[in-house]
Write a protein that holds these residues in place. Structure first.
Motif, mmCIF file in Angstrom:
data_model
loop_
_atom_site.group_PDB
_atom_site.id
_atom_site.type_symbol
_atom_site.label_atom_id
_atom_site.label_comp_id
_atom_site.label_asym_id
_atom_site.label_seq_id
_atom_site.Cartn_x
_atom_site.Cartn_y
_atom_site.Cartn_z
ATOM 1 N N LYS A 12 -7.376 2.643 -3.041
ATOM 2 C CA LYS A 12 -7.141 3.136 -1.683
ATOM 3 C C LYS A 12 -6.114 4.266 -1.685
ATOM 4 C CE LYS A 12 -6.269 1.556 3.045
ATOM 5 N NZ LYS A 12 -5.961 0.376 3.903
ATOM 6 N N ALA A 13 -5.175 4.207 -2.640
ATOM 7 C CA ALA A 13 -4.154 5.260 -2.757
ATOM 8 C C ALA A 13 -4.731 6.527 -3.379
ATOM 9 C CB ALA A 13 -2.983 4.761 -3.585
ATOM 10 N N LYS B 139 -4.324 9.250 -11.872
ATOM 11 C CA LYS B 139 -4.449 10.138 -10.725
ATOM 12 C C LYS B 139 -5.397 11.286 -11.083
ATOM 13 C CE LYS B 139 -1.704 13.166 -7.676
ATOM 14 N NZ LYS B 139 -0.334 13.538 -7.243
ATOM 15 N N PHE C 281 2.019 1.976 -3.558
ATOM 16 C CA PHE C 281 0.963 2.576 -4.374
ATOM 17 C C PHE C 281 0.744 4.033 -3.966
ATOM 18 C CE2 PHE C 281 0.412 -1.647 -5.731
ATOM 19 C CZ PHE C 281 -0.472 -1.684 -6.803
ATOM 20 N N ASN C 282 0.820 4.293 -2.668
ATOM 21 C CA ASN C 282 0.691 5.678 -2.193
ATOM 22 C C ASN C 282 1.816 6.548 -2.735
ATOM 23 O OD1 ASN C 282 -1.481 4.740 -0.713
ATOM 24 N ND2 ASN C 282 -0.440 4.814 1.269
ATOM 25 N N SER C 283 3.029 5.991 -2.794
ATOM 26 C CA SER C 283 4.179 6.765 -3.278
ATOM 27 C C SER C 283 4.053 7.061 -4.767
ATOM 28 C CB SER C 283 5.487 6.008 -2.995
ATOM 29 O OG SER C 283 5.650 4.886 -3.862
ATOM 30 N N GLN D 149 0.831 -1.204 0.000
ATOM 31 C CA GLN D 149 0.000 0.000 0.000
ATOM 32 C C GLN D 149 0.866 1.255 0.000
ATOM 33 O OE1 GLN D 149 -3.647 0.091 -0.114
ATOM 34 N NE2 GLN D 149 -2.838 2.024 -0.892
ATOM 35 N N ALA D 150 1.967 1.206 0.729
ATOM 36 C CA ALA D 150 2.876 2.352 0.779
ATOM 37 C C ALA D 150 3.478 2.634 -0.594
ATOM 38 C CB ALA D 150 3.989 2.099 1.796
ATOM 39 N N PHE E 170 1.255 7.476 -6.360
ATOM 40 C CA PHE E 170 0.240 8.531 -6.444
ATOM 41 C C PHE E 170 0.877 9.891 -6.159
ATOM 42 C CE2 PHE E 170 -3.243 11.185 -4.963
ATOM 43 C CZ PHE E 170 -4.278 10.861 -5.835
#
Length: 286
Positions: A228-229, A285, A182-184, A179-180, A186
């Protein structure tokens, strides 16, 4: 003396409309020509003599032209390749982006305490330095999910972030590392930017291993991570699908070519299957 009869209003409108359509057609043709040139440049990069013969041999299984085109790549973009590994896609991306764009390789940390990551970083460094005519403008940064290092690109700087068959590794790192990542991605992308993901696909009927130890991942789970990201799923493609792959092999995905992790055991059967069944997902995004 010859008299000129005034044009009717309807005729004047028709002529004006025709002129407008003619003028509008010029930019359209220019745009078409530009796309054609971009496609030609991508094909040229794929056909380049600099590519490793073993990598070229896998083009039929990895479909680089179709895959990159699906993600909407352009030679003027800033593109991040996460975990480039041995540089299979790097060999294509680097020359394609060299003149007008920017390739950022978010690779293993040479200062890592893990010998595997040290060796991987050293191999990539040697590969790039061996052929400056192709790789001299590549920017190399550190991407180490296990160590919590995600600052591989400035926030909002990338047009395209790509990852090829890496999601299972991030899942296996545990503690929300996938998840981290995918967040990065984004965070690194500009608004409207694309996150392109190719990953080994686990059939819905098979339970998802929490550590993805087989190398296969449910497509729905990858989409869940992306959403989720903050991403939106723009499109999915079967470019890299392989219906022969049942994803239930004794040695996981690594039993298949090109790894043949079980050596000669059932090798003919795995050769007949070919490379893994893969999802190809395009996230945007907002």
């Amino acid at each position: 003396m010859t008299m000129t009869r005034p044009l009717s209003l309807s005729l004047r409108l028709a002529l004006a409309t025709s002129a407008a359509l003619f003028l509008a057609a010029a930019p359209a043709h220019a745009a078409t020509d530009a796309v054609a040139k971009e496609d030609a440049a991508l094909k040229a990069a794929i056909a380049g003599s600099h590519r490793t013969p073993a990598n070229v041999a896998r083009d039929g299984a990895r479909h680089p032209y179709e895959t990159l085109s699906f993600f909407g790549i352009k030679p003027t973009q800033t593109v991040v390749e996460l975990s480039p590994g041995g540089g299979w896609y790097t060999e294509i991306l680097a020359p394609y982006l060299r003149d007008k764009g920017q390739l950022i390789l978010a690779g293993d940390d040479p200062a890592s305490e893990v010998p595997y990551f040290q060796r991987s970083a050293a191999r990539m460094k040697a590969k790039l330095e061996a052929l400056p005519a192709v790789y001299d403008k590549v920017q190399v940064t550190v991407f180490a999910p296990g160590a919590g290092k995600f600052d591989y690109a400035k926030p909002g700087s990338a047009d395209l972030v790509l990852t090829f068959r890496n999601v299972h590794n991030w899942i296996s790192a545990g503690e929300g590392k996938a998840q981290a990542v995918f967040n990065s991605a984004f965070a690194a992308l500009k608004p409207g930017g694309v996150f392109g993901v190719v990953e080994h696909r686990r059939p819905v009927a098979q339970a998802q291993d929490a550590k993805a130890s087989s190398g296969y991942v449910h497509q729905a789970y990858v989409i869940q991570l992306a959403e989720k990201a903050g991403f939106k799923l723009a499109a999915s493609s079967e470019i890299n699908a392989n219906p022969k792959d049942t994803a239930d092999h004794e040695g996981g995905v690594w039993s298949l070519p090109p790894t043949f992790g079980l050596k000669d055991k059932d090798r003919a059967r795995y050769e007949a299957i070919g490379e893994s069944d893969r999802m190809t997902l395009k996230f945007v995004k907002p």
